[in-house]
Design a protein around this motif. Structure first.
Motif, PDB file in Angstrom:
ATOM      1  N   ASP A  76       9.949  12.855   0.131  1.00 39.34           N
ATOM      2  CA  ASP A  76      11.030  13.152   1.069  1.00 39.34           C
ATOM      3  C   ASP A  76      10.850  12.466   2.416  1.00 39.34           C
ATOM      4  O   ASP A  76      11.776  11.887   2.960  1.00 39.34           O
ATOM      5  N   GLU A  77       9.636  12.532   2.965  1.00 35.12           N
ATOM      6  CA  GLU A  77       9.436  12.018   4.320  1.00 35.12           C
ATOM      7  C   GLU A  77       9.005  10.555   4.385  1.00 35.12           C
ATOM      8  O   GLU A  77       9.102   9.927   5.421  1.00 35.12           O
ATOM      9  N   TYR A  78       8.522  10.008   3.270  1.00 35.12           N
ATOM     10  CA  TYR A  78       8.112   8.605   3.291  1.00 35.12           C
ATOM     11  C   TYR A  78       8.175   7.998   1.899  1.00 35.12           C
ATOM     12  O   TYR A  78       8.227   8.692   0.896  1.00 35.12           O
ATOM     13  N   THR A  79       8.185   6.651   1.883  1.00 38.47           N
ATOM     14  CA  THR A  79       8.089   5.895   0.631  1.00 38.47           C
ATOM     15  C   THR A  79       6.887   4.966   0.763  1.00 38.47           C
ATOM     16  O   THR A  79       6.729   4.288   1.780  1.00 38.47           O
ATOM     17  N   GLU A  80       6.066   4.948  -0.267  1.00 44.17           N
ATOM     18  CA  GLU A  80       4.849   4.137  -0.251  1.00 44.17           C
ATOM     19  C   GLU A  80       4.964   3.040  -1.315  1.00 44.17           C
ATOM     20  O   GLU A  80       5.331   3.311  -2.452  1.00 44.17           O
ATOM     21  N   TYR A  81       4.651   1.810  -0.902  1.00 46.47           N
ATOM     22  CA  TYR A  81       4.632   0.666  -1.818  1.00 46.47           C
ATOM     23  C   TYR A  81       3.209   0.116  -1.838  1.00 46.47           C
ATOM     24  O   TYR A  81       2.662  -0.212  -0.782  1.00 46.47           O
ATOM     25  N   TYR A  92      -2.417  -4.083  -0.763  1.00 46.82           N
ATOM     26  CA  TYR A  92      -1.649  -3.885   0.463  1.00 46.82           C
ATOM     27  C   TYR A  92      -0.814  -2.627   0.277  1.00 46.82           C
ATOM     28  O   TYR A  92      -0.087  -2.510  -0.702  1.00 46.82           O
ATOM     29  N   THR A  93      -0.921  -1.720   1.212  1.00 45.26           N
ATOM     30  CA  THR A  93      -0.154  -0.488   1.135  1.00 45.26           C
ATOM     31  C   THR A  93       0.851  -0.459   2.281  1.00 45.26           C
ATOM     32  O   THR A  93       0.471  -0.463   3.449  1.00 45.26           O
ATOM     33  N   TYR A  94       2.128  -0.448   1.910  1.00 47.27           N
ATOM     34  CA  TYR A  94       3.211  -0.340   2.885  1.00 47.27           C
ATOM     35  C   TYR A  94       3.789   1.061   2.792  1.00 47.27           C
ATOM     36  O   TYR A  94       4.084   1.542   1.701  1.00 47.27           O
ATOM     37  N   VAL A  95       3.933   1.715   3.945  1.00 46.87           N
ATOM     38  CA  VAL A  95       4.517   3.055   3.978  1.00 46.87           C
ATOM     39  C   VAL A  95       5.674   3.042   4.967  1.00 46.87           C
ATOM     40  O   VAL A  95       5.506   2.670   6.128  1.00 46.87           O
ATOM     41  N   TYR A  96       6.847   3.433   4.454  1.00 48.09           N
ATOM     42  CA  TYR A  96       8.021   3.571   5.320  1.00 48.09           C
ATOM     43  C   TYR A  96       8.230   5.054   5.610  1.00 48.09           C
ATOM     44  O   TYR A  96       8.492   5.840   4.712  1.00 48.09           O
ATOM     45  N   ASN A 106      -1.298  -1.050   5.478  1.00 45.20           N
ATOM     46  CA  ASN A 106      -2.711  -0.638   5.465  1.00 45.20           C
ATOM     47  C   ASN A 106      -3.048   0.199   6.695  1.00 45.20           C
ATOM     48  O   ASN A 106      -4.002  -0.070   7.424  1.00 45.20           O
ATOM     49  N   ASP A 107      -2.223   1.206   6.963  1.00 42.72           N
ATOM     50  CA  ASP A 107      -2.384   2.167   8.074  1.00 42.72           C
ATOM     51  C   ASP A 107      -2.238   1.554   9.465  1.00 42.72           C
ATOM     52  O   ASP A 107      -2.616   2.177  10.457  1.00 42.72           O
ATOM     53  N   GLU A 108      -1.690   0.357   9.559  1.00 43.97           N
ATOM     54  CA  GLU A 108      -1.433  -0.268  10.858  1.00 43.97           C
ATOM     55  C   GLU A 108       0.077  -0.458  11.000  1.00 43.97           C
ATOM     56  O   GLU A 108       0.720  -1.065  10.147  1.00 43.97           O
ATOM     57  N   MET A 109       0.650   0.092  12.073  1.00 39.52           N
ATOM     58  CA  MET A 109       2.098   0.000  12.247  1.00 39.52           C
ATOM     59  C   MET A 109       2.517  -1.449  12.507  1.00 39.52           C
ATOM     60  O   MET A 109       1.978  -2.105  13.397  1.00 39.52           O
ATOM     61  N   ILE A 110       3.476  -1.913  11.711  1.00 40.06           N
ATOM     62  CA  ILE A 110       3.980  -3.280  11.905  1.00 40.06           C
ATOM     63  C   ILE A 110       5.429  -3.309  12.351  1.00 40.06           C
ATOM     64  O   ILE A 110       5.923  -4.347  12.767  1.00 40.06           O
ATOM     65  N   ALA A 111       6.115  -2.146  12.284  1.00 41.76           N
ATOM     66  CA  ALA A 111       7.520  -2.123  12.700  1.00 41.76           C
ATOM     67  C   ALA A 111       7.935  -0.720  13.098  1.00 41.76           C
ATOM     68  O   ALA A 111       7.465   0.272  12.553  1.00 41.76           O
TER      69      ALA A 111
END
Length: 148
Positions: A76-81, A92-96, A106-111
């Motif tokens: 519900d609160e996030y999507t993980e790729y 590589y782990t992307y979390v929106y 990878n736990d570093e905010m890029i956007a």
């Protein structure tokens, strides 16, 4: 009586006319400057969003090209790729995060300020979609040779 006849000076009516004209000119100039600042601010925000989106697409595309498998976990609160590369076990782990509208790599905010982010795996190609706060949608499609 002719004593007042040759005096030179500015009448109250002339001072009032100059003041009114100067006020009108200054109001017009302030309006032009205010409108140009507003337009400049809108264009600056749009340029920053475009730059941020281009950066995100570049990073995700680079990592996707290195990957052989993409796993997605939607809550519900996030999507993980999770993008996995079998050659050197690099991951590589992307979390929106929907609530705070951020993307982390990878736990570093890029956007930040991202309305929507999606990576869709379609066997022969991958589609990356990003929607910015002004509802502009950006998409990148990555095709693989030989149809993995």
């Amino acid at each position: 009586m002719s004593k007042f006849h040759n005096e030179r000076g500015v009448t109250l009516l002339e001072v009032l006319a100059v003041t009114i004209i100067a006020t009108i000119v200054s109001i017009v100039l302030m309006s032009i400057l205010t409108n140009s600042k507003i337009t400049n601010d809108k264009q600056m925000i749009s340029t920053i969003q475009l730059s941020d989106t281009t950066y995100i697409l570049k990073v995700v595309t680079k990592d996707t090209r290195k990957s052989t498998k993409i796993l997605m976990k939607a809550l519900d609160e996030y999507t993980e790729y999770i993008l996995i590369n079998n050659q050197n076990n690099q991951k590589y782990t992307y979390v929106y995060h929907r609530k705070n509208q951020t993307i982390t790599r990878n736990d570093e905010m890029i956007a930040a300020n991202v309305l929507d982010f999606n990576i869709e795996d379609k066997r022969s190609h991958i589609i990356i979609d990003i929607t910015t706060p002004n509802s502009k949608s950006f998409s990148s499609t990555i095709y693989f040779r030989g149809g993995s």
